[in-house]
Enzyme design. Structure first.
Site, PDB file in Angstrom:
ATOM      1  N   GLN A 129       0.817  -1.212   0.000  1.00  0.00           N
ATOM      2  CA  GLN A 129       0.000   0.000   0.000  1.00  0.00           C
ATOM      3  C   GLN A 129       0.850   1.261   0.000  1.00  0.00           C
ATOM      4  O   GLN A 129       0.440   2.294  -0.512  1.00  0.00           O
ATOM      5  CB  GLN A 129      -0.945  -0.013   1.208  1.00  0.00           C
ATOM      6  N   HIS A 165       1.453   3.338  -3.222  1.00  0.00           N
ATOM      7  CA  HIS A 165       0.462   4.256  -3.796  1.00  0.00           C
ATOM      8  C   HIS A 165       1.016   5.661  -3.957  1.00  0.00           C
ATOM      9  O   HIS A 165       0.715   6.344  -4.933  1.00  0.00           O
ATOM     10  CB  HIS A 165      -0.783   4.311  -2.908  1.00  0.00           C
ATOM     11  N   GLU A 195      -7.881   3.692   6.898  1.00  0.00           N
ATOM     12  CA  GLU A 195      -8.656   3.308   5.723  1.00  0.00           C
ATOM     13  C   GLU A 195      -8.728   1.784   5.584  1.00  0.00           C
ATOM     14  O   GLU A 195      -9.800   1.198   5.439  1.00  0.00           O
ATOM     15  CB  GLU A 195      -8.018   3.925   4.476  1.00  0.00           C
ATOM     16  N   HIS A 196      -7.576   1.144   5.566  1.00  0.00           N
ATOM     17  CA  HIS A 196      -7.495  -0.316   5.476  1.00  0.00           C
ATOM     18  C   HIS A 196      -6.907  -0.868   6.776  1.00  0.00           C
ATOM     19  O   HIS A 196      -5.891  -0.355   7.242  1.00  0.00           O
ATOM     20  CB  HIS A 196      -6.580  -0.757   4.329  1.00  0.00           C
ATOM     21  N   ASP A 199      -8.863  -4.046  -3.003  1.00  0.00           N
ATOM     22  CA  ASP A 199      -8.620  -2.980  -3.975  1.00  0.00           C
ATOM     23  C   ASP A 199      -9.049  -3.376  -5.379  1.00  0.00           C
ATOM     24  O   ASP A 199      -9.510  -2.529  -6.153  1.00  0.00           O
ATOM     25  CB  ASP A 199      -7.128  -2.623  -4.010  1.00  0.00           C
ATOM     26  N   HIS A 259     -46.527  29.177  11.367  1.00  0.00           N
ATOM     27  CA  HIS A 259     -46.618  27.729  11.530  1.00  0.00           C
ATOM     28  C   HIS A 259     -47.898  27.359  12.281  1.00  0.00           C
ATOM     29  O   HIS A 259     -48.605  26.405  11.929  1.00  0.00           O
ATOM     30  CB  HIS A 259     -45.406  27.214  12.323  1.00  0.00           C
TER      31      HIS A 259
END
Length: 427
Positions: free
Chosen positions: A250, A253, A318-319, A352, A412
């Site tokens: 990862q 990335h 995230e992961h 992924d 109202h």
């Protein structure tokens, strides 16, 4: 006790980077708002060296991209999309319209209504992320979105054939070879050539994420995605080789992708740095992954499983990959994560690319309050009410009138009172 054996770059340095991105994106959006297609084309030439007659691909151009792939490549894309579609359909089926009579003659309900138009952004500058087409285009189509636009930047000076094929097979109604902030701004604001959409989804670099943040409100978004994050949790039942591979897998990335190792094994914490260096020596993406590990890699050592959960929830990654004797403990006890990958047999790459869960997930701690992209993100849950009898209108109206009076809302109150006068039967 929780010990931080290796920590990432200070937050102040990250904030400075974010400030630079914010100013650049603001200028681009303002230019697109003012000058429309001319500004879009200007930035496409500047950033992507791409200036076609039309950014939208014709049927012939799409067909040529599909024809350039082998049967194996097309089959692999179809297999991945079948998995994503299957899980998305199960998720869609879990969402039900409701209607209930809460009082005699009072009907309340809600309907799940897809948004009308969505632009799906598929990153393709550094890596051609064709999987993002499955995750966004296909999921929007399963949700029932009528108009799904797909856009990706050029790759090596042309539309990437695999990305275009994935968009096409996923069911995109319009396909564009256009990237960056200029694409996000064009689809959010609309131009003479590009009809605006109601929502924009999909991952991207820091500039794309910032564009979505600045345009949110004008259009809907899925989430604001930061750099890819991974958290590996392991005890001494795992081994250092697979841990290092999953962290670096990862980290490649981007140079600012956090990769965090969380463990209660002193031996694993001690041995990991050497194994990281060994694998970096043979990894083709080491020029990126090595910088990410140097600047944003972390090693955190805990004493107990409870501390592992506590620290994992604080990080809200995230992961989150769990390789322990009892990975289900983390499923049952963790509350903050984008997606969990439980046991050594699975990994973040499966999620992924192919296994079927969505890979557009919350980052930078936002997993504390949101999940990732799924069919529900494309659907508005809208309520309605019906009052069937005079008696029901009077019953609700009398309560409403008094409550409006307490708040001082005369108009109202009159909305209720006029119905009481009209529908209340004489004593």
């Amino acid at each position: 006790m929780i010990r931080y054996l290796k920590q990432s770059k200070p937050v102040e340095a990250q904030a400075e980077i974010a400030s630079q991105v914010r100013d650049t994106v603001e200028q681009i959006i303002a230019n697109v708002a003012l000058n429309g297609d001319a500004a879009v084309r200007e930035y496409s030439r500047k950033f992507d060296q791409w200036d076609p007659a039309s950014f939208r691909l014709s049927e012939e151009e799409i067909a040529a991209c599909v024809a350039s792939l082998s049967e194996q490549e097309i089959g692999d894309i179809k297999f991945a999309q079948a998995q994503v579609r299957r899980f998305a359909e199960v998720q869609r089926a879990s969402m039900h319209d409701v209607e209930v009579e809460t009082l005699p003659g009072v009907i309340l309900g809600h309907r799940n209504i897809p948004v009308n138009s969505v632009a799906c952004y598929i990153p393709g500058g550094k890596y051609p992320l064709l999987a993002s087409a499955h995750m966004s285009v296909l999921t929007a189509k399963v949700a029932g979105v009528k108009r799904v636009v797909a856009a990706a930047p050029p790759f090596d000076g042309r539309p990437h054939p695999a990305i275009v094929t994935a968009m096409y097979l996923a069911g995109a109604d319009e396909i564009y070879c256009l990237g960056g902030v200029q694409a996000i701004a064009a689809f959010a604001l609309g131009t003479a050539d590009l009809k605006p959409v109601d929502m924009i989804v999909g991952p991207g670099n820091a500039y794309v994420a910032e564009a979505k943040r600045q345009l949110f409100g004008k259009i809907g978004i899925d989430l604001i995605a930061g750099p890819t994050e991974t958290l590996v949790i392991a005890d001494d039942s795992s081994d250092v080789e697979i841990i290092a591979a999953d962290l670096l897998g990862q980290a490649e990335h981007g140079v600012n992708s956090p990769a965090v190792f969380l463990t209660n094994s002193p031996a694993l914490a001690e041995n990991l740095p050497a194994e990281i260096e060994r694998q970096l020596g043979i990894l083709s993406t080491a020029p990126v992954a090595s910088v990410a590990w140097r600047d944003y890699g972390e090693i955190i050592l805990c004493d107990t499983v409870e501390e592992l959960v506590q620290e994992a929830d604080r990080i809200a990654s995230e992961h989150v990959q769990v390789m322990t004797r009892d990975p289900l403990y983390f499923l049952e006890n963790m509350t903050n994560y984008g997606a969990l990958f439980l046991g050594e047999r699975t990994n973040v790459s499966y999620g992924d690319k192919v296994i079927g869960t969505n890979h557009t997930l919350p980052t930078t701690g936002t997993a504390r309050y949101t999940g990732g992209l799924w069919v529900g993100k494309f659907i508005k849950t809208c309520t309605y009410q019906r009052v069937l009898t005079d008696e029901a209108s009077v019953l609700v109206g009398e309560y409403c009138s008094r409550l409006c009076g307490m708040e001082g809302f005369a108009g109202h109150k009159e909305q209720a009172d006029i119905r009481i006068r009209r529908y209340k039967q004489p004593a």
